[in-house]
Design a protein around this motif. Structure first.
Motif, PDB file in Angstrom:
ATOM      1  N   SER A  29       0.818  -1.218   0.000  1.00  0.00           N
ATOM      2  CA  SER A  29       0.000   0.000   0.000  1.00  0.00           C
ATOM      3  C   SER A  29       0.851   1.266   0.000  1.00  0.00           C
ATOM      4  N   ARG A  30       2.129   1.124   0.350  1.00  0.00           N
ATOM      5  CA  ARG A  30       3.037   2.279   0.347  1.00  0.00           C
ATOM      6  C   ARG A  30       3.590   2.541  -1.043  1.00  0.00           C
ATOM      7  N   THR A  31       3.455   1.532  -1.912  1.00  0.00           N
ATOM      8  CA  THR A  31       4.100   1.598  -3.212  1.00  0.00           C
ATOM      9  C   THR A  31       3.136   2.222  -4.209  1.00  0.00           C
ATOM     10  N   SER A  32       3.405   3.442  -4.638  1.00  0.00           N
ATOM     11  CA  SER A  32       2.529   4.018  -5.661  1.00  0.00           C
ATOM     12  C   SER A  32       2.988   3.604  -7.059  1.00  0.00           C
ATOM     13  N   ILE A  33       4.293   3.388  -7.249  1.00  0.00           N
ATOM     14  CA  ILE A  33       4.799   2.844  -8.514  1.00  0.00           C
ATOM     15  C   ILE A  33       5.761   1.711  -8.189  1.00  0.00           C
ATOM     16  N   GLY A  34       5.478   0.505  -8.704  1.00  0.00           N
ATOM     17  CA  GLY A  34       6.342  -0.650  -8.458  1.00  0.00           C
ATOM     18  C   GLY A  34       7.182  -0.986  -9.672  1.00  0.00           C
ATOM     19  N   ALA A  40      10.756   3.472  -9.118  1.00  0.00           N
ATOM     20  CA  ALA A  40       9.644   3.132  -8.231  1.00  0.00           C
ATOM     21  C   ALA A  40       9.325   4.374  -7.403  1.00  0.00           C
ATOM     22  N   ALA A  41       8.143   4.411  -6.830  1.00  0.00           N
ATOM     23  CA  ALA A  41       7.775   5.522  -5.960  1.00  0.00           C
ATOM     24  C   ALA A  41       7.113   4.966  -4.704  1.00  0.00           C
ATOM     25  N   LEU A  42       7.498   5.545  -3.573  1.00  0.00           N
ATOM     26  CA  LEU A  42       7.029   5.062  -2.274  1.00  0.00           C
ATOM     27  C   LEU A  42       6.467   6.212  -1.464  1.00  0.00           C
ATOM     28  N   ARG A  43       5.495   5.896  -0.648  1.00  0.00           N
ATOM     29  CA  ARG A  43       4.995   6.904   0.300  1.00  0.00           C
ATOM     30  C   ARG A  43       5.549   6.587   1.688  1.00  0.00           C
ATOM     31  N   PHE A  44       6.116   7.591   2.329  1.00  0.00           N
ATOM     32  CA  PHE A  44       6.582   7.423   3.713  1.00  0.00           C
ATOM     33  C   PHE A  44       5.828   8.386   4.607  1.00  0.00           C
ATOM     34  N   SER A  45       5.713   8.025   5.883  1.00  0.00           N
ATOM     35  CA  SER A  45       5.091   8.960   6.829  1.00  0.00           C
ATOM     36  C   SER A  45       5.986  10.187   6.938  1.00  0.00           C
ATOM     37  N   ILE A  93      10.488  -1.668   4.661  1.00  0.00           N
ATOM     38  CA  ILE A  93       9.367  -1.296   3.797  1.00  0.00           C
ATOM     39  C   ILE A  93       9.507  -1.878   2.393  1.00  0.00           C
ATOM     40  N   ALA A  94      10.651  -1.676   1.766  1.00  0.00           N
ATOM     41  CA  ALA A  94      10.774  -2.061   0.356  1.00  0.00           C
ATOM     42  C   ALA A  94      12.210  -2.427   0.021  1.00  0.00           C
ATOM     43  N   ALA A  95      12.357  -3.241  -1.033  1.00  0.00           N
ATOM     44  CA  ALA A  95      13.691  -3.667  -1.465  1.00  0.00           C
ATOM     45  C   ALA A  95      13.870  -3.442  -2.956  1.00  0.00           C
ATOM     46  N   VAL A  96      15.109  -3.117  -3.347  1.00  0.00           N
ATOM     47  CA  VAL A  96      15.521  -3.007  -4.740  1.00  0.00           C
ATOM     48  C   VAL A  96      16.661  -3.998  -4.928  1.00  0.00           C
ATOM     49  N   VAL A  97      16.593  -4.814  -5.983  1.00  0.00           N
ATOM     50  CA  VAL A  97      17.539  -5.922  -6.140  1.00  0.00           C
ATOM     51  C   VAL A  97      18.284  -5.820  -7.465  1.00  0.00           C
ATOM     52  N   LEU A 128       8.893  -5.781  -3.040  1.00  0.00           N
ATOM     53  CA  LEU A 128       9.985  -5.711  -4.016  1.00  0.00           C
ATOM     54  C   LEU A 128       9.573  -4.687  -5.067  1.00  0.00           C
ATOM     55  N   ILE A 129      10.264  -3.563  -5.103  1.00  0.00           N
ATOM     56  CA  ILE A 129       9.791  -2.442  -5.930  1.00  0.00           C
ATOM     57  C   ILE A 129      10.641  -2.185  -7.163  1.00  0.00           C
TER      58      ILE A 129
END
Ligand code: ADP
Ligand code: MG
Length: 320
Positions: A29-34, A40-45, A93-97, A128-129
Motif C-alpha cells: 500500500s506504500r508503493t505508488s509505482i512498483g 519506483a515511488a514510495l509513500r513514507f510517513s 518497507i521495500a527492497a531493490v535488487v 519488491l519495488i
C-alpha cells in the motif's frame, strides 16, 4: 500448472513482477509505482526518518553458489540487509535488487534468488519495488538495497553507548558457517519491541563477530572500552561443533566472539533498563547480558575469578 521459464531479461522481469504483484504485502500500500517504470515511488510517513541500507554479496566470497544454490544466496542477501534495518530498530518497507547473473544459467538462478528472498519478504511485509538485471560470463553478484522506516523514537545508532551501560545480545553466538549464515533470522520484531520498552543507547547487528562489532560501538561512541564476562557469553551449539571439528586449539568461546554472521543484535542500555528487560523481556525476545561499557581502553575478557585479559580476537574482515 508449472510456470513457464522466462526466455529473456524482459520476460524474466515480467515473471518477477507477476510474483511480487500476487502477494499482498503490508508495504504494497506504500508503493505508488512498483516494478515496470523507470523509477519506483514510495509513500513514507512525513514524521519518520527513512532508513537506507545496501549489501553486495559475491559468489565465492559470501556464499558458494555451487554448494548452497540460488535460493539460499537470495535469502542470505536479503537477510543481511534486513538485519541492518533491525540494528536501527527500523521497520523494513521495500527492497531493490540488482543482479549480475552468470549467462548460461541466468533465468534459473534469478528465479531461485527470488524464491529465496520471498520467504523473508513475506515474513516482514516487504515490497519488491525494482532492481536491475544483467548477465555476464562472471560469477553471481547480488546487491540489495532495503528502505525502511525508523520508529517514532528515531533510528538507534551505534554512537550512544555510555560508561556504566550493560551490553546485551539477543541470541547464542558462533559457528554460523555450519549453515546458519545462509539463513539469517533478522531480529526486526525484537529490535522494535526493545526500542519501545527502553531507551537503547547503542545497537549493532552481529555480522563480523561480537568482538569486532562491539568495537564499532565503542569507537563510534567516542572511544569507550568494554568488559565481557567469559562465562556469560551465550555459545551456540554450532560453535562447540566447529571447535571440535577444526581441533585447531581455538575453544568454542573464540568462535562465539569472532566468527560473525550470527545476525543477532548487540545493544547497550542503562543498568536499570537492563535489569528491567532481563526481569521482563518483551514477548518472544531472548536477552543475554554479556558485559558492560567503561572508560578503560579496548575490550577485555573477564574470567569467573575476576581476572581481565585484553581481547585479541578479530572478527571477519573483508579486506584480509
Ligand atoms: P531501465 O533500463 O529503465 O533501468 P530496466 O529494464 O532495467 O529499466 O527495468 C525495468 C523495470 O524492471 C524497472 O522497474 C526495474 O526496477 C525492474 N527490474 C529490473 N530488474 C529487476 C529485478 N531483478 N528485480 C526486480 N525488479 C527489476
Ligand atoms: Mg535498469
Amino acid at each position: 500448472m508449472k510456470p513457464s521459464t522466462p526466455a529473456d531479461e524482459f520476460a524474466l522481469i515480467q515473471w518477477i513482477k507477476a510474483q511480487s504483484a500476487s502477494s499482498s504485502f503490508r508495504s504494497q500500500s506504500r508503493t505508488s509505482i512498483g516494478i515496470g517504470d523507470d523509477c519506483a515511488a514510495l509513500r513514507f510517513s512525513s514524521d519518520r526518518e527513512v532508513l537506507v541500507t545496501t549489501d553486495m554479496l559475491l559468489d565465492g566470497r559470501h556464499f558458494l553458489l555451487d554448494d548452497c544454490g540460488p535460493e539460499a544466496a537470495g535469502e542470505k542477501a536479503l537477510g543481511a540487509n534486513l538485519s541492518d534495518i533491525a540494528a536501527m530498530a527500523g521497520l523494513p518497507i521495500a527492497a531493490v535488487v540488482a543482479v549480475a547473473l552468470p549467462r548460461d544459467r541466468a533465468t534459473e538462478i534469478a528465479q531461485g534468488l527470488h524464491r529465496g528472498m520471498a520467504r523473508l519478504a513475506e515474513r516482514f511485509g516487504l515490497a519488491l519495488i525494482g532492481g536491475d538485471t544483467n548477465t555476464w560470463e562472471g560469477p553471481l553478484v547480488i546487491s540489495i538495497t532495503v528502505l525502511g522506516e525508523a520508529t517514532a523514537q528515531g533510528p538507534v545508532r551505534r554512537s550512544g553507548a555510555k560508561p556504566g551501560d550493560i551490553v546485551l545480545v539477543t541470541g547464542p553466538l558462533g559457528g554460523s558457517l555450519l549453515g546458519r549464515h545462509l539463513r539469517p533470522e533478522p531480529r526486526i520484531e525484537a529490535a522494535m519491541a526493545l526500542a519501545e520498552a527502553v531507551s537503547i543507547h547503542a545497537m549493532i547487528d552481529l555480522s563480523d563477530g561480537l568482538a569486532s562489532d562491539l568495537g564499532h560501538i565503542l569507537n563510534e561512541s567516542g572511544g569507550l572500552g568494554a568488559w565481557l564476562e567469559a562465562d556469560s557469553i551465550p555459545i551456540h551449539p554450532d560453535a562447540h561443533t566447529i571447535a571440535a571439528e577444526l581441533a585447531d586449539g581455538r575453544p568454542a568461546i573464540d568462535h562465539a566472539l569472532a566468527d560473525g554472521e550470527d545476525f543477532e543484535l548487540c545493544l547497550t542500555v542503562a543498568p536499570e533498563d537492563a535489569a528491567r528487560l532481563l526481569d521482563q523481556p518483551p514477548k518472544g525476545v531472548k536477552l543475554y547480558p554479556v558485559g558492560g561499557i567503561d572508560e578503560d581502553s579496548g575490550i577485555r575478557l573477564r574470567t569467573a575469578k575476576g581476572e581481565e585479559s585484553p581481547l585479541l580476537l578479530r572478527g571477519f574482515n573483508h579486506f584480509v
